[in-house]
Design a protein around this motif. Sequence first.
Motif, mmCIF file in Angstrom:
data_model
loop_
_atom_site.group_PDB
_atom_site.id
_atom_site.type_symbol
_atom_site.label_atom_id
_atom_site.label_comp_id
_atom_site.label_asym_id
_atom_site.label_seq_id
_atom_site.Cartn_x
_atom_site.Cartn_y
_atom_site.Cartn_z
ATOM 1 N N SER A 181 0.843 -1.191 0.000
ATOM 2 C CA SER A 181 0.000 0.000 0.000
ATOM 3 C C SER A 181 0.880 1.243 0.000
ATOM 4 C CB SER A 181 -0.938 -0.004 1.201
ATOM 5 O OG SER A 181 -0.188 -0.008 2.404
ATOM 6 N N PHE A 182 0.277 2.379 -0.332
ATOM 7 C CA PHE A 182 1.050 3.602 -0.451
ATOM 8 C C PHE A 182 1.319 4.253 0.906
ATOM 9 C CE2 PHE A 182 -1.068 3.063 -4.534
ATOM 10 C CZ PHE A 182 0.004 3.209 -5.409
ATOM 11 N N SER A 183 0.331 4.280 1.771
ATOM 12 C CA SER A 183 0.488 5.001 3.034
ATOM 13 C C SER A 183 0.194 4.158 4.255
ATOM 14 C CB SER A 183 -0.433 6.224 3.044
ATOM 15 O OG SER A 183 -1.784 5.832 2.893
ATOM 16 N N GLY A 184 -0.159 2.895 4.102
ATOM 17 C CA GLY A 184 -0.513 2.071 5.245
ATOM 18 C C GLY A 184 0.230 0.756 5.242
ATOM 19 N N PRO A 185 -0.193 -0.178 6.061
ATOM 20 C CA PRO A 185 0.463 -1.494 6.100
ATOM 21 C C PRO A 185 0.142 -2.315 4.865
ATOM 22 C CG PRO A 185 -1.436 -1.468 7.557
ATOM 23 C CD PRO A 185 -1.275 -0.069 7.060
ATOM 24 N N TYR A 186 0.855 -3.417 4.705
ATOM 25 C CA TYR A 186 0.622 -4.303 3.572
ATOM 26 C C TYR A 186 -0.768 -4.933 3.693
ATOM 27 C CZ TYR A 186 5.527 -3.999 2.174
ATOM 28 O OH TYR A 186 6.733 -3.557 1.741
ATOM 29 N N LEU A 187 -1.429 -5.117 2.548
ATOM 30 C CA LEU A 187 -2.793 -5.644 2.502
ATOM 31 C C LEU A 187 -2.752 -7.105 2.085
ATOM 32 C CD1 LEU A 187 -4.511 -2.649 0.667
ATOM 33 C CD2 LEU A 187 -4.298 -3.022 3.123
ATOM 34 N N LEU A 188 -3.480 -7.941 2.811
ATOM 35 C CA LEU A 188 -3.530 -9.369 2.522
ATOM 36 C C LEU A 188 -4.391 -9.617 1.287
ATOM 37 C CD1 LEU A 188 -2.936 -12.322 3.311
ATOM 38 C CD2 LEU A 188 -4.972 -12.228 4.765
ATOM 39 N N CYS A 189 -3.831 -10.310 0.310
ATOM 40 C CA CYS A 189 -4.583 -10.649 -0.896
ATOM 41 C C CYS A 189 -5.529 -11.816 -0.607
ATOM 42 C CB CYS A 189 -3.624 -11.003 -2.041
ATOM 43 S SG CYS A 189 -2.557 -9.638 -2.541
ATOM 44 N N VAL A 190 -6.775 -11.670 -1.056
ATOM 45 C CA VAL A 190 -7.836 -12.619 -0.718
ATOM 46 C C VAL A 190 -8.171 -13.435 -1.958
ATOM 47 C CG1 VAL A 190 -10.156 -12.870 0.218
ATOM 48 C CG2 VAL A 190 -8.715 -10.981 0.961
ATOM 49 N N HIS A 191 -8.406 -14.713 -1.740
ATOM 50 C CA HIS A 191 -8.824 -15.601 -2.826
ATOM 51 C C HIS A 191 -10.233 -15.212 -3.273
ATOM 52 C CE1 HIS A 191 -9.846 -19.353 -4.929
ATOM 53 N NE2 HIS A 191 -8.544 -19.527 -5.027
ATOM 54 N N PRO A 192 -10.550 -15.323 -4.574
ATOM 55 C CA PRO A 192 -11.892 -14.934 -5.045
ATOM 56 C C PRO A 192 -13.028 -15.676 -4.356
ATOM 57 C CG PRO A 192 -10.386 -15.188 -6.897
ATOM 58 C CD PRO A 192 -9.638 -15.652 -5.687
ATOM 59 N N ASP A 193 -12.799 -16.893 -3.888
ATOM 60 C CA ASP A 193 -13.857 -17.633 -3.204
ATOM 61 C C ASP A 193 -14.149 -17.119 -1.807
ATOM 62 O OD1 ASP A 193 -13.937 -19.179 -5.463
ATOM 63 O OD2 ASP A 193 -12.732 -20.814 -4.632
ATOM 64 N N ALA A 194 -13.236 -16.327 -1.243
ATOM 65 C CA ALA A 194 -13.414 -15.823 0.124
ATOM 66 C C ALA A 194 -13.840 -14.363 0.179
ATOM 67 C CB ALA A 194 -12.119 -16.005 0.929
ATOM 68 N N THR A 195 -13.955 -13.692 -0.964
ATOM 69 C CA THR A 195 -14.339 -12.279 -0.948
ATOM 70 C C THR A 195 -15.781 -12.077 -0.485
ATOM 71 O OG1 THR A 195 -14.942 -12.449 -3.290
ATOM 72 C CG2 THR A 195 -12.701 -11.738 -2.776
ATOM 73 N N LYS A 196 -16.670 -13.002 -0.847
ATOM 74 C CA LYS A 196 -18.070 -12.856 -0.450
ATOM 75 C C LYS A 196 -18.232 -12.939 1.059
ATOM 76 C CE LYS A 196 -22.698 -14.671 -1.420
ATOM 77 N NZ LYS A 196 -23.472 -15.699 -2.154
ATOM 78 N N LEU A 197 -17.466 -13.810 1.705
ATOM 79 C CA LEU A 197 -17.559 -13.926 3.170
ATOM 80 C C LEU A 197 -17.086 -12.649 3.852
ATOM 81 C CD1 LEU A 197 -16.211 -17.571 3.612
ATOM 82 C CD2 LEU A 197 -18.592 -16.802 3.592
ATOM 83 N N ILE A 198 -16.029 -12.027 3.311
ATOM 84 C CA ILE A 198 -15.525 -10.787 3.910
ATOM 85 C C ILE A 198 -16.536 -9.663 3.747
ATOM 86 C CG2 ILE A 198 -13.702 -9.052 3.745
ATOM 87 C CD1 ILE A 198 -11.782 -11.264 2.988
ATOM 88 N N LEU A 199 -17.113 -9.528 2.539
ATOM 89 C CA LEU A 199 -18.112 -8.483 2.329
ATOM 90 C C LEU A 199 -19.352 -8.724 3.190
ATOM 91 C CD1 LEU A 199 -17.899 -8.063 -1.549
ATOM 92 C CD2 LEU A 199 -16.921 -6.590 0.207
#
Length: 440
Positions: free
Chosen positions: A324-342
């Motif tokens: 990221s530009f100004s914050g900590p590193y962002l964890l990349c999420v598998h496409p099958d797990a994006t719905k659970l996070i949202l």
Amino acid sequence: MSKSLHKAEIRYLPLEKAILVVVQATRKLPHYFQVHTVIVLTQLLLRSILRSADYTGRIAKWGTILCAFDIKYMPRTAVKGQILTDLVAEFAEPSLEEEGGMRSMDEKSIGEISLQGPTCWKVYVDGATNQRNSRVGLVLISFEGITIEKSLRLGFSATNNEAEYEALLEGMSMVEKLGGKSVNIFSDSRLIVGQVNGELEARDERMQEYIDQAKCLQSRFDSFSLLHISRSGNTHADSLAMLATSSAQCLPRVILLEDLHRPSVVKMEVIHVHSVRMGPSWMDPLILFLKEDALPEEKSEADKIRRKASQFWLSEDLKLYKRSFSGPYLLCVHPDATKLILEELHEGINRSHTGGRSLSHRAITQGYWWPNMQKEAYEYVKKCNQCQRFAPNIHQPGGILNPLSSPWPFAQWGLDIIGPFPKAVGNKRNLLVGTDYFTK
């Protein structure tokens, strides 16, 4: 001219000079770099620096130039200068005085360090590692004077110190199986002798496991000693480790040749269990490139992965992170797990039922990232039942209004405002009059 060159040389750091050498090589030999895969052997961290997005200036410019070529950066292997020394020592015939002096010295040293009692075994161990594989040589001399020679090929990758430990543990195990209770072991590695005897400290976790295994086997003997001898006094075991001919000793012997497929010390590794339903995703090429420096066969896809790799970072547990530009590193999420996070952010315990843009921004602040996350957040909000049921009514038309054409020629309407009049019911003061000019 010399002063200007001297000043130009001072302006570049040593690491920048190494990168500049590779850039100049691409300019001088472009026909090789454009056709073949070039491997650069260096101990400098050129690969990490050129892929990092933190550098600017000349390093960023050079990184852009070098990313157009298929260049791999690999560490330089150790130069085995001992091979030449062994070759000279093998073909050099010692004189009678040197041979007699060496023999008397060995007999004297062995006599001083030998244990009392006729049932003491003598074991000479040695390990060798090269670019192909690792090998171990053992020479066991029983109290009856019978010599047993053994050569092992290690079926796993090991360092020189690990090969020496494998030779030590194998020698101790063989003596135990043959019924020996007293043993004198000789090794030409000062590190192994010092660590087992407690004179040196083992900082590496792998070496500490070997020491614990050696202590465990040592407790099974009535008397045990591990002593250091010179390399010249351990030529018999060294020759077996290097798969040379056995030493010229007129003793009955049995040569054993075996393959050791597993290390003597097995480390309990943490096994990360992944879901079986997780299929291939956009992260697989990036993880494969950052881990093994492997690219797809298609040129366009390989260039795309090489350009994107500088924006990601791979952890030790093989988790992909987005820089990221100004914050900590962002964890990349598998496409099958994006719905659970949202779903958790939108309708979970701390549900807020925010819009698509706010929902995607909240996922970023929580440390997650995946491509097209804002678009997926918008689509998820549109499918939310509560958001659609309790949302404010929208009075805006759903589409663009298209005026109807005139039903007949010369049809025209006029609209006039009459007033103001005295206030009527509902605070009405004006009157709208529509006139059809065709029919009046």
